[in-house]
Scaffold this active site. Structure first.
Site, PDB file in Angstrom:
ATOM      1  N   GLU A  17     -17.429  -6.846  -2.650  1.00  0.00           N
ATOM      2  CA  GLU A  17     -16.910  -7.694  -2.713  1.00  0.00           C
ATOM      3  C   GLU A  17     -16.379  -8.897  -2.745  1.00  0.00           C
ATOM      4  O   GLU A  17     -15.862  -9.565  -3.795  1.00  0.00           O
ATOM      5  CB  GLU A  17     -16.224  -7.685  -1.547  1.00  0.00           C
ATOM      6  CG  GLU A  17     -15.743  -6.362  -0.981  1.00  0.00           C
ATOM      7  CD  GLU A  17     -15.118  -5.660  -1.365  1.00  0.00           C
ATOM      8  OE1 GLU A  17     -13.672  -5.862  -0.791  1.00  0.00           O
ATOM      9  OE2 GLU A  17     -15.280  -5.151  -2.902  1.00  0.00           O
ATOM     10  N   GLU A  71       1.010  -0.997   0.046  1.00  0.00           N
ATOM     11  CA  GLU A  71      -0.037   0.332  -0.210  1.00  0.00           C
ATOM     12  C   GLU A  71       1.275   1.726   0.128  1.00  0.00           C
ATOM     13  O   GLU A  71       0.750   1.908  -1.029  1.00  0.00           O
ATOM     14  CB  GLU A  71      -1.053  -0.098   1.388  1.00  0.00           C
ATOM     15  CG  GLU A  71      -1.845  -1.297   0.835  1.00  0.00           C
ATOM     16  CD  GLU A  71      -2.991  -1.013  -0.206  1.00  0.00           C
ATOM     17  OE1 GLU A  71      -2.965   0.027  -0.805  1.00  0.00           O
ATOM     18  OE2 GLU A  71      -4.072  -2.307   0.128  1.00  0.00           O
ATOM     19  N   ASP A 127      -4.359 -10.343  -8.406  1.00  0.00           N
ATOM     20  CA  ASP A 127      -4.984  -9.357  -9.231  1.00  0.00           C
ATOM     21  C   ASP A 127      -3.516  -8.607 -10.015  1.00  0.00           C
ATOM     22  O   ASP A 127      -2.905  -8.720 -11.190  1.00  0.00           O
ATOM     23  CB  ASP A 127      -6.084  -8.323  -8.711  1.00  0.00           C
ATOM     24  CG  ASP A 127      -5.631  -7.551  -7.934  1.00  0.00           C
ATOM     25  OD1 ASP A 127      -4.505  -7.823  -6.965  1.00  0.00           O
ATOM     26  OD2 ASP A 127      -6.535  -6.235  -7.453  1.00  0.00           O
ATOM     27  N   GLU A 164     -12.054  -0.293  -9.648  1.00  0.00           N
ATOM     28  CA  GLU A 164     -11.641  -1.334 -10.594  1.00  0.00           C
ATOM     29  C   GLU A 164     -12.966  -1.569 -12.091  1.00  0.00           C
ATOM     30  O   GLU A 164     -12.581  -1.144 -13.054  1.00  0.00           O
ATOM     31  CB  GLU A 164     -11.700  -2.625 -10.702  1.00  0.00           C
ATOM     32  CG  GLU A 164     -10.111  -2.953  -9.575  1.00  0.00           C
ATOM     33  CD  GLU A 164     -10.160  -2.017  -8.036  1.00  0.00           C
ATOM     34  OE1 GLU A 164      -9.696  -2.302  -7.938  1.00  0.00           O
ATOM     35  OE2 GLU A 164     -11.369  -1.500  -7.186  1.00  0.00           O
ATOM     36  N   THR A 176      -1.092   1.086 -11.049  1.00  0.00           N
ATOM     37  CA  THR A 176      -2.206  -0.068  -9.908  1.00  0.00           C
ATOM     38  C   THR A 176      -3.279   1.164  -9.029  1.00  0.00           C
ATOM     39  O   THR A 176      -4.514   0.698  -9.051  1.00  0.00           O
ATOM     40  CB  THR A 176      -2.057  -1.357  -9.299  1.00  0.00           C
ATOM     41  OG1 THR A 176      -2.991  -1.860  -9.365  1.00  0.00           O
ATOM     42  CG2 THR A 176      -1.754  -0.852  -7.960  1.00  0.00           C
TER      43      THR A 176
END
EC number: 3.2.1.-
Length: 611
Positions: free
Chosen positions: A352, A119, A259, A373, A463
């Protein structure tokens, strides 16, 4: 999971595709409405950004319902850093400059705090580097006159504080590191594949800007360490021991915990031109399409046997169609995006987790934390196809956010997509990605006027949605040169006989741009630090492939060889439908088939929360 059950599920909804497509095309977004939507999205950004600055800054994130703040990651004004390049994208010179000035004067990383390597890299390191590249370059139109590499200096300091995490036998980093003391002796040795394999862009850019290869080397070694532990099917699991290389969770998919590993393989090639990343991506992508793809959905399978273990759509999978656009594989992206969006239409948001066996929200995964996304893929598909249905998708998403997630001081998490209950939290990525991709979508529709579409460089999005330009200083360094206007090392013997190729190539192209770079901006490369130009001259060097100059177009390789056991396990995914299979909305007059007798056969454990 019974083969018959999957076939029944996927066949049942084939007819819904016709209704979906007709509905989305029936009421298209006009140019004038696209302008209004673009302005509305700008207003959404400032409602949330101003709410953060007034009620939460300099804490990490906003509590939009109670109009407060919280330190959620490391206590370093996270949301402001994550928002910097969105401010630049919107052309807000004043706030972009003042934010950079505050960060340069006040931000420090020498604190006794343990932070997530993943993160911190994608949000903070990426945010600092992107803003540095914009603020230091005249060609972007957003250069800050008083700027003197403060953000780059902070980024380098942060990068060095993260380096101890990579000191493992496999090269795969620990999940967390203390910014002052390094890795704690009690730190978990288990990390996710995404956490270990989604660091190459930010660390690679940092290496190229500081002329220190260590950052790029450790992240490349991490990717190699993960790929070395792949199964014989070229699949990777979700969690791995960074000391032994043993997989502790062998569920393989394109969503939670994995992902962005796929995402950064392709993007690292596109940004840096390193063909090793392209090779790994092609192998990994082919395996994913072969073993995980149940047209148009993706399931999770055991990485060793390809047996289906988790028939679930999770919201993080929604980045995949956008990645497929970048890879040139657009047709399956269109079908998958339509299926994913049908879940949004049913609930107003994507939960989710949505169980494809029970056709219901997965227990314990009912929330929507403002994820970007699906919007990201919508933008890329519109950019690739200019199909107006994607503007309709964007309009529906804006409406859902405005009527369901808007709070007094920002935008709230949705704790339950069925009841639309709000939660007092707003992730920084709402400003870094969610509204950014929405704004880009509608701006593209009305005639784009921004640095991504009309700027001097092609940009790769991290990302976290941060803008990383393909400048000569960053891209294809190992080739020593780029396209026209780039720099090659004077001691490269290959350079000597290629100066004439520049003129020949320009005559053939008869164009003002080469590989997306405007020639009128070439003189501005002289604004780079003198150390970065030492011993360099303009020109071409041999060895550049067509893909390195112009991007890639993915060509699907032939089917992977399979033994008898694999063929048996692969039977469900052999059922390929060319229809767009979607989930009807709650208001649609469809009754799902009764699967209660099969549910006992389909119980699976809860998936870990994504990194």
């Amino acid at each position: 999971m019974k083969v018959q059950l999957l076939i029944q599920i996927f066949s049942y909804f084939a007819l819904a595709s016709v209704c979906f497509i007709q509905t989305t095309l029936a009421d298209g977004v006009t140019t004038e409405e696209a302008k209004e939507l673009r302005d509305e999205v700008r207003g959404m950004f400032y409602h949330a950004f101003n709410g953060y600055m007034e009620h939460a800054f300099p804490l990490d994130e906003l509590r939009p319902l109670s109009c407060g703040g919280e330190d959620s990651l490391g206590g370093y004004a996270l949301t402001l850093i994550d928002s910097l390049d969105t401010l630049a994208l919107l052309g807000d010179h004043e706030r972009f400059a003042s934010s950079i000035e505050w960060i340069g004067k006040n931000l420090r990383f020498d604190t006794n705090k343990t932070v997530s390597v993943f993160e911190t890299t994608i949000r903070v390191l990426g945010g600092l580097l992107s803003a540095h590249l914009i603020a230091s370059d005249y060609a972007t139109g957003m250069r800050v006159p008083s700027y003197d590499n403060q953000l780059l200096n902070l980024a380098e300091d942060l990068g060095r504080r993260l380096l101890p995490a990579f000191d493992t036998p496999t090269g795969i980093p620990f999940g967390s590191v203390n910014l002052l003391h390094g890795v704690d002796k009690h730190e978990s040795k288990i990390t996710s594949t995404a956490g270990g394999g989604t660091l190459t862009l930010e660390f690679g850019v940092l290496s190229r800007l500081t002329n220190d290869p260590i950052f790029e080397q450790v992240t490349k070694n991490a990717v190699r360490g993960l790929w070395a532990q792949r199964s014989r099917l070229n699949l990777v699991g979700a969690h791995i021991n960074v000391f032994t290389g043993e997989w502790t969770q062998k569920d393989s998919g394109i969503g939670t915990s994995i992902d962005s590993f796929y995402e950064y393989l392709l993007k690292a090639y596109l940004l840096f031109g390193d063909e090793e990343y392209l090779y790994i991506f092609q192998e990994a992508y082919a395996a994913a399409m072969h073993y995980l793809y149940n047209d148009p959905w993706y399931v999770e399978v055991n990485m060793d046997s390809a047996a289906i273990v988790w028939p679930l759509f999770n919201s993080l999978q929604a980045f995949w169609p956008g990645l497929q656009v970048l890879a040139g594989d657009v047709d399956p992206a269109i079908r998958t995006h339509a299926a994913f969006f049908s879940v949004w239409r049913r609930y107003g948001f994507t939960p989710e987790g949505f169980n494809l066996a029970t056709l219901s929200v997965q227990h314990g995964q009912k929330s929507y934390p403002l994820r970007p996304e699906l919007i990201e893929s919508t933008y890329w598909l519109y950019k690739a196809t200019r199909d107006p249905r994607y503007l309709d998708v964007g309009r529906d998403i804006v409406a859902s956010l405005q009527y369901g997630a808007r709070c007094p001081c920002g935008y709230c998490h949705i704790s339950d997509v069925e009841s639309h209950n709000q939660e007092d939290h707003m992730e920084s990525f709402f400003l870094a990605e969610t509204v950014k991709y929405l704004w880009l979508l509608f701006d593209l529709a009305v005639g784009p006027d921004n640095i991504v579409e009309n700027g001097p460089y092609k940009y790769i999005f991290s990302t976290e949605g941060h803008l990383l330009p393909t400048t000569p200083q960053i891209s294809l360094v190992k080739e020593h040169c780029l396209y026209y206007g780039s720099y090659c090392r004077t001691n490269d013997i290959r350079q000597r006989s290629f100066s004439s190729e520049v003129e020949n190539d320009l005559q053939k192209s008869n164009d003002s741009t080469i590989s997306g770079t405007h020639t009128e901006y070439m003189s501005d490369y002289n604004t780079f630090e003198s150390t970065s130009l030492s011993g360099l001259i303009k020109g071409f060097c041999p060895g550049l492939t067509h893909g390195q100059k112009y991007g890639i177009s993915y060509v699907d390789p032939p089917d992977l060889p399979r033994d008898d056991q694999t063929v048996q396990q692969k039977e469900p995914t052999a059922v390929q439908s060319h229809a767009v299979l979607v989930i009807p909305s709650a208001s649609d007059h469809h009754s799902p088939p009764d699967h209660t007798s099969d549910q006992n056969d389909n119980q699976t454990h809860d998936s870990d929360v994504s990194t």
